[in-house]
Design an enzyme around this catalytic site. Structure first.
Site, mmCIF file in Angstrom:
data_model
loop_
_atom_site.group_PDB
_atom_site.id
_atom_site.type_symbol
_atom_site.label_atom_id
_atom_site.label_comp_id
_atom_site.label_asym_id
_atom_site.label_seq_id
_atom_site.Cartn_x
_atom_site.Cartn_y
_atom_site.Cartn_z
ATOM 1 C CB SER A 125 -27.578 -0.579 2.111
ATOM 2 O OG SER A 125 -28.205 -1.704 2.290
ATOM 3 C CG HIS A 151 -25.926 -2.156 6.881
ATOM 4 N ND1 HIS A 151 -24.961 -2.157 6.207
ATOM 5 C CD2 HIS A 151 -27.142 -2.863 6.256
ATOM 6 C CE1 HIS A 151 -25.120 -2.526 4.868
ATOM 7 N NE2 HIS A 151 -26.233 -2.970 4.878
ATOM 8 C CD GLU A 163 -21.311 -1.464 7.225
ATOM 9 O OE1 GLU A 163 -22.105 -1.360 6.932
ATOM 10 O OE2 GLU A 163 -20.242 -0.938 7.085
ATOM 11 C CG ASN A 201 -23.317 -1.591 0.885
ATOM 12 O OD1 ASN A 201 -23.074 -2.634 0.056
ATOM 13 N ND2 ASN A 201 -24.410 -1.621 1.570
HETATM 14 N N1 CAA Z 1 -31.369 -17.168 4.588
HETATM 15 C C1 CAA Z 1 -31.098 -18.018 5.802
HETATM 16 N N2 CAA Z 1 -30.286 -19.108 5.747
HETATM 17 C C2 CAA Z 1 -29.588 -19.159 4.553
HETATM 18 C C3 CAA Z 1 -29.761 -18.421 3.158
HETATM 19 C C4 CAA Z 1 -30.810 -17.623 3.610
HETATM 20 N N3 CAA Z 1 -31.073 -16.832 2.398
HETATM 21 N N4 CAA Z 1 -28.781 -18.982 2.288
HETATM 22 C C5 CAA Z 1 -28.194 -19.946 2.800
HETATM 23 N N5 CAA Z 1 -28.484 -20.260 4.046
HETATM 24 C C6 CAA Z 1 -28.169 -21.168 5.162
HETATM 25 C C7 CAA Z 1 -28.374 -22.548 4.712
HETATM 26 O O1 CAA Z 1 -29.818 -22.856 5.144
HETATM 27 C C8 CAA Z 1 -27.234 -23.234 5.570
HETATM 28 O O2 CAA Z 1 -27.671 -23.561 6.801
HETATM 29 P P1 CAA Z 1 -27.411 -24.692 7.547
HETATM 30 O O3 CAA Z 1 -26.112 -24.408 8.453
HETATM 31 O O4 CAA Z 1 -28.524 -24.818 8.627
HETATM 32 O O5 CAA Z 1 -26.968 -26.003 6.733
HETATM 33 C C9 CAA Z 1 -25.984 -22.270 5.433
HETATM 34 O O6 CAA Z 1 -26.717 -20.983 5.178
HETATM 35 C C10 CAA Z 1 -25.210 -22.655 4.636
HETATM 36 O O7 CAA Z 1 -25.825 -22.709 3.215
HETATM 37 P P2 CAA Z 1 -25.397 -23.637 1.987
HETATM 38 O O8 CAA Z 1 -24.529 -24.846 2.563
HETATM 39 O O9 CAA Z 1 -26.539 -23.937 1.154
HETATM 40 O O10 CAA Z 1 -24.430 -22.659 1.029
HETATM 41 P P3 CAA Z 1 -23.006 -22.051 1.426
HETATM 42 O O11 CAA Z 1 -22.234 -22.662 2.232
HETATM 43 O O12 CAA Z 1 -22.473 -21.460 0.333
HETATM 44 O O13 CAA Z 1 -23.617 -20.726 2.240
HETATM 45 C C11 CAA Z 1 -24.061 -18.415 2.209
HETATM 46 C C12 CAA Z 1 -24.524 -19.868 1.901
HETATM 47 C C13 CAA Z 1 -24.163 -18.481 3.855
HETATM 48 C C14 CAA Z 1 -25.079 -17.233 1.380
HETATM 49 C C15 CAA Z 1 -22.596 -18.206 1.648
HETATM 50 O O14 CAA Z 1 -22.493 -18.441 0.177
HETATM 51 C C16 CAA Z 1 -22.050 -16.710 1.806
HETATM 52 O O15 CAA Z 1 -21.592 -16.111 2.800
HETATM 53 N N6 CAA Z 1 -22.232 -15.964 0.815
HETATM 54 C C17 CAA Z 1 -21.797 -14.416 0.873
HETATM 55 C C18 CAA Z 1 -23.116 -13.675 1.383
HETATM 56 C C19 CAA Z 1 -22.644 -12.257 1.659
HETATM 57 O O16 CAA Z 1 -21.602 -11.532 1.109
HETATM 58 N N7 CAA Z 1 -23.555 -11.520 2.037
HETATM 59 C C20 CAA Z 1 -23.272 -10.103 2.246
HETATM 60 C C21 CAA Z 1 -24.122 -9.452 1.201
HETATM 61 S S1 CAA Z 1 -24.020 -7.559 1.613
HETATM 62 C C22 CAA Z 1 -25.364 -6.920 2.376
HETATM 63 O O17 CAA Z 1 -26.218 -7.935 2.872
HETATM 64 C C23 CAA Z 1 -25.171 -5.730 2.671
HETATM 65 C C24 CAA Z 1 -25.892 -4.703 1.866
HETATM 66 O O18 CAA Z 1 -26.121 -3.608 2.340
HETATM 67 C C25 CAA Z 1 -26.087 -4.879 0.385
#
Ligand code: CAA
Length: 294
Positions: A125, A151, A163, A201
């Site tokens: 990251s 990434h 990325e 990030n």
């Molecule tokens: N692993 C796999 N699938 C997941 C999951 C996980 N940890 N968490 C949620 N899901 C899936 C659910 O099972 C659900 O799947 P279905 O389509 O089969 O129903 C789907 O995602 C939607 O989940 P929910 O309905 O429970 O909840 P939601 O609509 O709020 O979505 C979320 C959950 C996808 C996490 C959404 O809240 C989201 O997009 N959040 C932002 C996440 C984000 O910003 N990620 C980037 C982080 S930065 C990074 O990763 C890079 C780094 O270097 C730090």
């Protein structure tokens, strides 16, 4: 439209939440057979169980057939113990903890032991790809040209972005193959130069840190901070819930690398984040962070 990659066999090193997600998209979408490596047999076995339940969920939701799920699962071979990558592996993706010395030692090993045709990808990251490439090229300078940042975002099955970050040494062919792989995993691809935090990030980490500072100063509760972002700005989740999802230990490691590499105080981690990590509160994966996860 599905994209066919030139890769015949992959190895994913690290079976935590990122490695598991990368294994899922590589086996299901890119259809590449792979070995999934982790030193811990229990982490590996839990990753395999989660992989199977993600695929079963896709079947129950009608997104894929049972035979597609079975084929995807059969492409994944878990391997515990010391990292020993088979010689015919042409794509490695490292997804181990965000600790510079660990990654540098791993890239030294990969550079020494894998044939020059294999691409050495890192899901880092924040750590400089140029440093990882230099480690891989220590014995043979050419080895540095196949190192590249690939990434993914958490949760990998859901987030539609990869990325790509070439090191200074990376060849055009490696860039081309990495882009092709990202697309085969059904992701959009963005390109960043090798600069602290790349695109995502460099912008996200100061925002998460500011949210933690607002909490630390007692300006608002965690719930009100997160509600502000969800309802006021239309984010799918608030910054504190997102930090819990990424892992507070991972956020801290990233911020430390960004702070050290850039020297910019905007990346200095908040005291509260440091103390929470000291307490072993790593967020969702440990059951406690800014929220509790039963
Ligand atoms: N692993 C796999 N699938 C997941 C999951 C996980 N940890 N968490 C949620 N899901 C899936 C659910 O099972 C659900 O799947 P279905 O389509 O089969 O129903 C789907 O995602 C939607 O989940 P929910 O309905 O429970 O909840 P939601 O609509 O709020 O979505 C979320 C959950 C996808 C996490 C959404 O809240 C989201 O997009 N959040 C932002 C996440 C984000 O910003 N990620 C980037 C982080 S930065 C990074 O990763 C890079 C780094 O270097 C730090």
């Amino acid at each position: 439209m599905s994209v066919i990659t030139s890769f015949k066999k992959a190895a994913i090193i690290g079976a935590g939440q990122m490695g598991l997600g990368i294994a899922y998209v590589t086996a299901l979408h890119a259809k590449i057979p792979l070995t999934l490596h982790d030193p811990s047999p229990s982490v590996l076995s839990s990753a395999h169980t989660k992989l199977s339940s993600l695929l079963n969920r896709d079947v129950s939701k009608g997104r894929i057939t049972q035979s597609v799920a079975d084929e995807a699962l059969s492409r994944v071979t878990p391997k515990s113990g010391q990292v020993e990558i088979e010689g015919d592996t042409d794509l490695v993706i490292e997804a181990i903890p965000e600790i510079p010395d660990l990654k540098i030692s791993l890239f030294e090993l990969l550079g020494r032991t894998l044939p020059l045709e294999s691409v050495l990808g890192s899901n880092t990251s924040s750590i400089s790809l140029t440093k990882l490439a230099a480690a891989a090229g220590r014995k043979d300078g050419k080895s540095a040209t196949r190192v590249i940042g690939i990434h993914f975002f958490n949760p990998v099955p859901q987030m539609r972005l990869v990325e790509i970050i070439p090191a200074l040494q990376t060849s055009q062919e490696t860039i081309h193959r990495a882009k092709e792989y990202g697309k085969a995993c059904k992701k959009e691809v963005t390109m960043s130069t090798d600069s602290p935090g790349f695109i995502a990030n460099a912008i996200l980490m100061p925002m998460l840190n500011e949210a933690i500072l607002v909490l630390e100063k007692g300006i608002a509760t965690a719930e009100d901070i997160d509600t502000t972002f969800k309802l006021g700005m239309g984010h799918p989740m608030g910054p504190l819930a997102l930090a819990d999802l990424i892992g507070l230990d991972t956020c801290l490691s990233i911020q430390r690398v960004l702070h050290t590499e850039s020297g910019d105080s905007k990346y200095r981690p908040s005291g509260l984040l440091v103390r929470m990590v000291d307490a072993g509160w790593y967020g969702k994966k440990s059951g406690k962070g800014f929220y509790e996860y039963p």
